[in-house]
Scaffold this active site. Structure first.
Site, PDB file in Angstrom:
ATOM      1  N   LYS A  14      -5.061  36.592   2.164  1.00 23.51           N
ATOM      2  CA  LYS A  14      -4.379  36.241   3.217  1.00 23.51           C
ATOM      3  C   LYS A  14      -4.768  34.712   3.835  1.00 23.51           C
ATOM      4  O   LYS A  14      -3.931  33.794   3.997  1.00 23.51           O
ATOM      5  CB  LYS A  14      -4.960  37.313   4.552  1.00 23.51           C
ATOM      6  N   ARG A  89      -6.174  44.945  13.360  1.00 29.22           N
ATOM      7  CA  ARG A  89      -6.614  45.900  12.184  1.00 29.22           C
ATOM      8  C   ARG A  89      -6.604  47.231  12.904  1.00 29.22           C
ATOM      9  O   ARG A  89      -7.229  48.040  11.896  1.00 29.22           O
ATOM     10  CB  ARG A  89      -7.920  45.237  12.124  1.00 29.22           C
ATOM     11  N   ARG A 123     -15.474  34.876  -4.744  1.00 33.44           N
ATOM     12  CA  ARG A 123     -14.690  33.855  -3.963  1.00 33.44           C
ATOM     13  C   ARG A 123     -15.988  32.652  -3.262  1.00 33.44           C
ATOM     14  O   ARG A 123     -17.156  33.003  -3.211  1.00 33.44           O
ATOM     15  CB  ARG A 123     -14.438  34.552  -2.599  1.00 33.44           C
ATOM     16  N   ARG A 154     -20.870  30.761   0.074  1.00 33.58           N
ATOM     17  CA  ARG A 154     -20.348  32.089  -0.196  1.00 33.58           C
ATOM     18  C   ARG A 154     -20.585  32.978   1.017  1.00 33.58           C
ATOM     19  O   ARG A 154     -21.593  32.723   1.841  1.00 33.58           O
ATOM     20  CB  ARG A 154     -21.143  32.499  -1.364  1.00 33.58           C
ATOM     21  N   ARG A 166     -15.569  47.673   3.539  1.00 35.92           N
ATOM     22  CA  ARG A 166     -14.723  47.103   3.997  1.00 35.92           C
ATOM     23  C   ARG A 166     -13.130  47.777   3.733  1.00 35.92           C
ATOM     24  O   ARG A 166     -12.328  47.769   4.451  1.00 35.92           O
ATOM     25  CB  ARG A 166     -14.467  45.446   3.695  1.00 35.92           C
TER      26      ARG A 166
HETATM   27  P1  AP5 Z   1      -8.640  35.118   0.237  1.00 35.05           P
HETATM   28  O1  AP5 Z   1      -7.497  34.327   0.546  1.00 35.05           O
HETATM   29  O2  AP5 Z   1     -10.113  34.729   0.867  1.00 35.05           O
HETATM   30  O3  AP5 Z   1      -8.657  36.755   0.758  1.00 35.05           O
HETATM   31  P2  AP5 Z   1      -8.525  37.125   2.411  1.00 35.05           P
HETATM   32  O4  AP5 Z   1      -7.417  38.349   2.329  1.00 35.05           O
HETATM   33  O5  AP5 Z   1      -8.272  36.048   3.454  1.00 35.05           O
HETATM   34  O6  AP5 Z   1      -9.729  37.947   2.327  1.00 35.05           O
HETATM   35  P3  AP5 Z   1     -11.027  38.165   3.542  1.00 35.05           P
HETATM   36  O7  AP5 Z   1     -12.178  38.697   2.666  1.00 35.05           O
HETATM   37  O8  AP5 Z   1     -11.095  36.815   4.288  1.00 35.05           O
HETATM   38  O9  AP5 Z   1     -10.332  39.199   4.270  1.00 35.05           O
HETATM   39  P4  AP5 Z   1     -11.308  40.051   5.282  1.00 35.05           P
HETATM   40  O10 AP5 Z   1     -10.098  40.856   5.887  1.00 35.05           O
HETATM   41  O11 AP5 Z   1     -12.248  41.045   4.570  1.00 35.05           O
HETATM   42  O12 AP5 Z   1     -12.042  39.235   5.906  1.00 35.05           O
HETATM   43  P5  AP5 Z   1     -12.258  38.688   7.372  1.00 35.05           P
HETATM   44  O13 AP5 Z   1     -12.862  37.319   7.719  1.00 35.05           O
HETATM   45  O14 AP5 Z   1     -10.715  38.764   8.254  1.00 35.05           O
HETATM   46  O15 AP5 Z   1      -8.943  35.479  -1.307  1.00 35.05           O
HETATM   47  C1  AP5 Z   1      -9.983  36.250  -1.792  1.00 35.05           C
HETATM   48  C2  AP5 Z   1     -10.286  35.487  -3.047  1.00 35.05           C
HETATM   49  O16 AP5 Z   1      -9.134  35.918  -4.135  1.00 35.05           O
HETATM   50  C3  AP5 Z   1     -10.571  34.054  -3.191  1.00 35.05           C
HETATM   51  O17 AP5 Z   1     -11.605  33.632  -3.937  1.00 35.05           O
HETATM   52  C4  AP5 Z   1      -8.909  33.440  -3.750  1.00 35.05           C
HETATM   53  O18 AP5 Z   1      -9.193  32.277  -4.376  1.00 35.05           O
HETATM   54  C5  AP5 Z   1      -8.557  34.645  -4.615  1.00 35.05           C
HETATM   55  N1  AP5 Z   1      -7.334  34.892  -4.654  1.00 35.05           N
HETATM   56  C6  AP5 Z   1      -6.597  34.768  -3.598  1.00 35.05           C
HETATM   57  N2  AP5 Z   1      -4.941  34.975  -4.011  1.00 35.05           N
HETATM   58  C7  AP5 Z   1      -5.324  35.462  -5.324  1.00 35.05           C
HETATM   59  C8  AP5 Z   1      -4.295  35.601  -6.516  1.00 35.05           C
HETATM   60  N3  AP5 Z   1      -3.199  35.937  -6.309  1.00 35.05           N
HETATM   61  N4  AP5 Z   1      -4.618  35.982  -7.763  1.00 35.05           N
HETATM   62  C9  AP5 Z   1      -6.138  35.910  -7.630  1.00 35.05           C
HETATM   63  N5  AP5 Z   1      -7.147  35.649  -6.937  1.00 35.05           N
HETATM   64  C10 AP5 Z   1      -6.629  35.158  -5.958  1.00 35.05           C
HETATM   65  O19 AP5 Z   1     -13.017  39.991   8.179  1.00 35.05           O
HETATM   66  C11 AP5 Z   1     -14.457  40.033   7.860  1.00 35.05           C
HETATM   67  C12 AP5 Z   1     -15.024  40.919   9.024  1.00 35.05           C
HETATM   68  O20 AP5 Z   1     -14.980  40.703  10.234  1.00 35.05           O
HETATM   69  C13 AP5 Z   1     -14.438  42.140   8.891  1.00 35.05           C
HETATM   70  O21 AP5 Z   1     -15.101  43.055   7.613  1.00 35.05           O
HETATM   71  C14 AP5 Z   1     -14.732  42.931  10.178  1.00 35.05           C
HETATM   72  O22 AP5 Z   1     -16.000  43.120  10.237  1.00 35.05           O
HETATM   73  C15 AP5 Z   1     -14.815  41.570  11.065  1.00 35.05           C
HETATM   74  N6  AP5 Z   1     -13.235  41.489  11.649  1.00 35.05           N
HETATM   75  C16 AP5 Z   1     -12.517  40.544  11.371  1.00 35.05           C
HETATM   76  N7  AP5 Z   1     -11.212  40.692  12.086  1.00 35.05           N
HETATM   77  C17 AP5 Z   1     -11.426  42.020  12.671  1.00 35.05           C
HETATM   78  C18 AP5 Z   1     -10.534  42.543  13.661  1.00 35.05           C
HETATM   79  N8  AP5 Z   1      -9.156  42.152  13.916  1.00 35.05           N
HETATM   80  N9  AP5 Z   1     -11.017  43.922  14.104  1.00 35.05           N
HETATM   81  C19 AP5 Z   1     -12.154  44.264  13.750  1.00 35.05           C
HETATM   82  N10 AP5 Z   1     -13.067  43.508  13.087  1.00 35.05           N
HETATM   83  C20 AP5 Z   1     -12.502  42.381  12.533  1.00 35.05           C
END
Ligand code: AP5
Length: 208
Positions: A14, A89, A123, A154, A166
């Site tokens: 994303k 979410r 990542r 990281r 997660r």
């Molecule tokens: P990346 O683009 O970083 O993936 P992402 O989908 O953005 O992953 P996140 O880990 O950021 O999502 P998340 O939903 O767990 O975290 P968030 O910060 O929202 O890509 C990942 C890796 O893959 C990278 O290294 C990239 O280079 C690689 N990659 C990308 N595309 C690729 C491809 N096509 N092929 C190969 N490699 C590829 O949330 C963190 C925490 O915050 C949650 O656990 C929760 O506790 C809290 N939180 C956040 N939002 C909420 C909410 N709305 N409600 C409740 N809790 C929340």
């Protein structure tokens, strides 16, 4: 214009895809994960509350998230819509969001669970500009990060045991939103288990 939701499991790509979509649409990215990490860094009460949930890979309570979103949508750059990344979410978050802005597209990036662990555990991001890379799939360019100052960063929650929690939270609490948005006619899915550029092309095609 309304708002867009980037939807998918943790590590689906994303954040990676958000940059292209922002360039194409001009919509600002609103990432609840980034907002929570900023709150933790600032040592605010929201950050302190959120940290315990994030460290174990659980969702932060809806009222905390909705408070952040309501404040963010009052900012000037959000007037013509935004691109949500990692929000909503839960069904209650989606219901509350429907009262705040019109969602025109929910773009789901589908990636099987077995790919997620390797994506998240490899990542790495640039602490200076926020660009996201991967140890194997998306290396930092040999000439360095385009921002000129690569600072390796990281995430604390990018480890194998937290990733399983997660993923569990995603399947239990977040994936029901796919049907919720399908019923509203705005849900579109792409196969995210492909090259980053191929996924980008499909996502931009859905918007054009
Ligand atoms: P990346 O683009 O970083 O993936 P992402 O989908 O953005 O992953 P996140 O880990 O950021 O999502 P998340 O939903 O767990 O975290 P968030 O910060 O929202 O890509 C990942 C890796 O893959 C990278 O290294 C990239 O280079 C690689 N990659 C990308 N595309 C690729 C491809 N096509 N092929 C190969 N490699 C590829 O949330 C963190 C925490 O915050 C949650 O656990 C929760 O506790 C809290 N939180 C956040 N939002 C909420 C909410 N709305 N409600 C409740 N809790 C929340």
């Amino acid at each position: 214009m309304g708002s867009i939701v980037l939807f998918g499991p943790p590590g689906a790509g994303k954040g990676t895809q958000a940059a292209n979509i922002m360039r194409e649409t001009g919509l600002p990215q609103v990432s609840t994960g980034d907002m929570l990490r900023a709150a933790i860094k600032a040592g605010s009460s929201i950050g302190l509350e959120a940290k315990a949930y994030m460290d174990r890979g659980a969702l932060v309570p809806d009222d905390v998230i909705l408070g952040l979103i309501q404040g963010r949508l009052l900012e000037d750059d959000a007037k013509n819509g935004v691109m949500f990344d990692g929000f909503p979410r839960t069904i209650p978050q989606a219901e509350a969001l429907a009262d705040l802005t019109t969602i025109t597209h929910v773009l789901a990036i589908e990636v099987p669970d077995e790919r997620i662990v390797e994506r998240i555990c490899g990542r790495v991001s640039c602490g200076a500009c926020g660009a996201v890379y991967h140890d194997v799939f998306n290396n930092v360019p040999s000439s360095g990060c385009p921002c000129g100052t690569f600072i390796e960063k990281r995430r604390a929650d990018d480890n194998e045991s937290t990733v399983q929690n997660r993923l569990h939270a995603y399947h239990e609490q977040t994936s029901p939103l796919a049907a919720w948005y399908q019923e509203r006619g705005v849900f579109h899915a792409v196969n995210g288990d492909r090259d980053i550029n191929a996924v980008s092309q499909d996502l931009l095609g859905l918007l054009n």
